[in-house]
Scaffold this active site. Structure first.
Site, PDB file in Angstrom:
ATOM      1  N   SER A  15       0.879  -1.163   0.000  1.00  0.00           N
ATOM      2  CA  SER A  15       0.000   0.000   0.000  1.00  0.00           C
ATOM      3  C   SER A  15       0.913   1.207   0.000  1.00  0.00           C
ATOM      4  CB  SER A  15      -0.916   0.004   1.218  1.00  0.00           C
ATOM      5  OG  SER A  15      -1.796   1.092   1.163  1.00  0.00           O
ATOM      6  N   CYS A  16       1.118   1.825  -1.166  1.00  0.00           N
ATOM      7  CA  CYS A  16       2.319   2.618  -1.360  1.00  0.00           C
ATOM      8  C   CYS A  16       2.013   3.910  -2.101  1.00  0.00           C
ATOM      9  CB  CYS A  16       3.335   1.818  -2.149  1.00  0.00           C
ATOM     10  SG  CYS A  16       3.306   0.052  -1.838  1.00  0.00           S
ATOM     11  N   GLY A  17       3.108   4.618  -2.469  1.00  0.00           N
ATOM     12  CA  GLY A  17       3.003   5.802  -3.294  1.00  0.00           C
ATOM     13  C   GLY A  17       3.613   5.533  -4.654  1.00  0.00           C
ATOM     14  N   SER A 231       7.318   4.511  -3.819  1.00  0.00           N
ATOM     15  CA  SER A 231       7.686   4.468  -2.408  1.00  0.00           C
ATOM     16  C   SER A 231       6.839   3.401  -1.741  1.00  0.00           C
ATOM     17  CB  SER A 231       7.437   5.834  -1.754  1.00  0.00           C
ATOM     18  OG  SER A 231       7.573   5.761  -0.356  1.00  0.00           O
ATOM     19  N   ASN A 253       0.117   0.479  -6.432  1.00  0.00           N
ATOM     20  CA  ASN A 253      -0.377   0.937  -5.136  1.00  0.00           C
ATOM     21  C   ASN A 253      -1.669   0.195  -4.843  1.00  0.00           C
ATOM     22  OD1 ASN A 253      -1.220   2.287  -2.837  1.00  0.00           O
ATOM     23  ND2 ASN A 253      -2.031   4.036  -3.974  1.00  0.00           N
TER      24      ASN A 253
END
Length: 643
Positions: A15-17, A231, A253
């Site tokens: 669960s990211c950027g 990220s 994401n």
């Protein structure tokens, strides 16, 4: 990590950027790379760090091959590079060479051998400069040596597309060989990218550490027309160097909530793979297609890589894997519905929530799953700079520079072609893809809807007199009848009751339990909002298909020769229609699930063996292609194996 205690590597989620920047004109510049890094650093809050504040979950950047930069740095190593497109660069994580027993040289030898077997030529190696002064101790403890291998296109490789396919086979073959051995340090060996078009710099880093760790990225000669950055926030998992994004085609994401089933079906299809673009020997080197120790994002990238390099366009692959909600969309064209339905017979959706950014070095884009539960914003400037990110404001742009801005819509695709210097609208892009084949004609000629089959024999209803006995045999409790079945039968809706279940887990109970009570569906333990019934009805479908798997690397009318079930729960008439089907080569064999429940040992085990033998014989010797497992026929001496 291996399964140990309460940890299971299957609980791997992201669960990211994610974001990208691109010059629509295709002009390469270091400014694009620098701004990509700035986007990444502005999403530092979307990544995660460990107990050490300088130990990140992962960060990375994917760019085009910076030819001028590599010409200069390779000249210092007495390596002469051919023109762009005639060579590839591989980023390689190797075991630390400081340890003489690490296996570093053995990994290099295996990779070079695979290059030679693939008909290509190794030009040379370069150790990538890295600076680990800002890294935490836990990251340094697992830090690999980072090298680059330069490979020239072989004389027998006709074009650049064939070159990319050869590189794919070389990488998979090398990874399989290294990890199949028992050499020290094999766990460090990983190839983040091997391509003539793109290269990926990544690691177990925070966004602020990426450019400090890789000084290459700060060199003004390092130019690209696009930069895809990521990220990572490792939800329910441990971070690692190899699981940092971007991968070879995408950055993601969200989560793939259907992952276990997706992996099982991909494994089942491996034996059927054939392609004009790969020899059978090359396909054998690709197997297994998926490394199941990876995260859901890495596994999705494995499938995207296979489907793209076997001849499909990258946008078509993303439509296959992450389809729109098409079944109840009255405004969608029939041509597009036919595309999605046809490909639904080939492959099940890889369901999110997911926002996926993707590139092959020539196009760059993003798509959102049909739920639309992950945000993605984009903007285009008047000087043709395209920016997309997990949120607005990933890069500061003066309002007067902005020509266009918006957000990704559920199920929609956003694609920019650097070769055509334009953003391709979703409707235009998908109309071109959906018109490539007569998918509608193929479906009409080959697909069977179960309700249209003749009812050869009327359903024989079981006697009502022994209903209570059958309910007891199959483990129904009074509570099941009163609180679950009765409301469903009376209202046609799911039963509602108060929260809480104080019954012990079946595995801990000393009461006789229905075998089904030992199994529960896995749900991703992540920040997904609940699906309301209105959204559920509009975007989800219960449709499924009965029929054999086919070669995933081809598209033919026979691929959609299936029986469509509008929902997985059949009424008695539809079950009888399936039992006596005789159309398009479909024939059903009914196999009994009952066995003698008398004193003694191994009756259940022998019954399972008997069912397997009957099923195998029915398919391989008798020509049946639909198997119906029936638990009818229980009596005082015969019980049914739970389905």
């Amino acid at each position: 990590m291996k399964t140990e205690g309460l940890y299971d590597p299957w609980f791997e989620h992201d669960s990211c950027g994610v974001g990208f920047i691109a010059n629509l004109k295709g002009n390469k510049d270091h400014w694009i790379v620098a701004k990509g890094i700035e986007i990444l650093e502005n999403m530092v809050h979307r990544g995660a760090v460990g107990a050490e504040k300088n130990s990140g979950d992962g960060a990375g950047i994917l760019t085009q091959i910076p030819h001028e930069f590599f010409v200069k740095v390779c000249a210092d190593l007495d390596i002469t590079l051919p023109p762009p497109g005639e060579y590839a660069v591989g980023m390689v994580f190797l075991p630390p060479a400081a340890d003489s027993d690490s296996g570093c040289e053995e990994c290099r030898r295996i990779l070079e051998q695979c290059v030679q077997e693939g008909g290509q030529q190794v030009i040379g190696w370069r150790r990538v400069p890295t600076v680990d002064q800002t890294l935490g101790e836990s990251v340094i403890a697992v830090e690999p040596d980072v090298h680059q291998i330069f490979i020239q296109r072989g004389e027998g490789t006709p074009d650049q597309d064939a070159f990319e396919r050869k590189l794919y086979v070389i990488r998979k073959n090398a990874e399989h060989r290294v990890h199949a051995g028992s050499m020290n340090g094999a766990r460090h060996f990983y190839i983040p990218s091997l391509s003539y078009k793109t290269i990926c710099y990544k690691g177990m880093l925070t966004p602020n550490q990426l450019s400090r760790y890789y000084p290459d990225l700060l060199d003004k000669r390092f130019t690209s027309a696009l930069a895809l950055v990521h990220s990572r926030f490792s939800t329910n998992t441990f971070p690692s160097w190899r699981l940092a994004h971007p991968f070879r085609f995408l950055a993601h994401n969200g989560e793939i909530n259907t992952l276990r089933g997706n992996i099982n079906w991909m494994r089942a299809r491996e034996a059927l793979l054939e392609s004009e673009l790969f020899t059978q020997d090359e396909i054998a080197k690709l197997l297994p297609l998926i490394d199941e120790t990876q995260s859901d994002s890495a596994i999705l990238d494995n499938v995207v890589e296979l489907l793209t390099l076997s001849g499909r366009s990258l946008p078509q692959v993303m439509m296959m894997l992450i389809p729109e909600a098409w079944a109840r969309d009255a405004e969608m064209s029939q041509e597009k519905k036919d595309f999605y339905e046809y490909h639904g017979t080939l492959m099940e959706p890889w369901d999110g929530p997911a926002s996926v950014a993707f590139t092959d070095g020539k196009i760059i884009g993003a798509t959102l799953d049909r739920n639309g539960l992950r945000p993605s914003r984009y903007l285009l400037t008047h000087d043709d700079i395209l920016i997309m990110g997990s949120e607005a404001g990933v890069l500061e742009i003066a309002p007067e520079r902005i020509k266009l801005k918006g957000r990704l819509q559920p199920g929609r695709m956003f694609v920019a072609s650097l070769e055509e210097s334009r953003i391709i609208p979703d409707e235009e892009l998908k109309a071109g893809i959906c018109s490539r084949r007569p998918y509608g004609t193929w479906l009409r000629d080959n697909k069977i809807v179960v309700g249209t089959l003749p009812l050869v024999q009327k359903t024989q209803q079981p006697a009502h007199s022994n209903l209570s006995q059958r309910q007891a045999v199959f483990g129904y409790s009074q509570e099941d009848l009163e609180t679950i079945l009765t409301p469903m039968a009376c209202t046609g809706q799911e039963p509602l009751s108060s929260m809480g279940n104080d019954a012990p887990l079946a595995v801990l109970s000393d009461k006789s339990q229905n075998l089904f009570n030992y199994f529960y569906q896995l749900f991703a333990q992540v920040t997904n909002p609940p699906i309301d019934p209105i959204r559920e009805e509009s975007i989800m479908s219960l449709m499924s298909f009965v029929g054999g798997e086919a070669n995933l690397l081809a598209e033919t009318p026979q691929h959609c020769r299936v029986i469509e079930l509008p929902q997985p729960v059949l009424d008695n008439d539809d079950l009888e229609r399936l039992r006596w089907v005789d159309k398009h080569g479909f024939h059903t064999k009914t196999i009994s699930l009952t066995f003698q429940a008398i004193s003694g040992e191994n009756h259940l085990e022998k019954a399972l063996e008997r069912i397997c033998k009957e099923a195998s014989a029915a398919v391989t010797e008798e020509g049946y292609n639909v198997l119906l497992l029936s638990d009818r026929g229980i009596d005082s001496r015969h019980a049914a194996i739970p389905s």
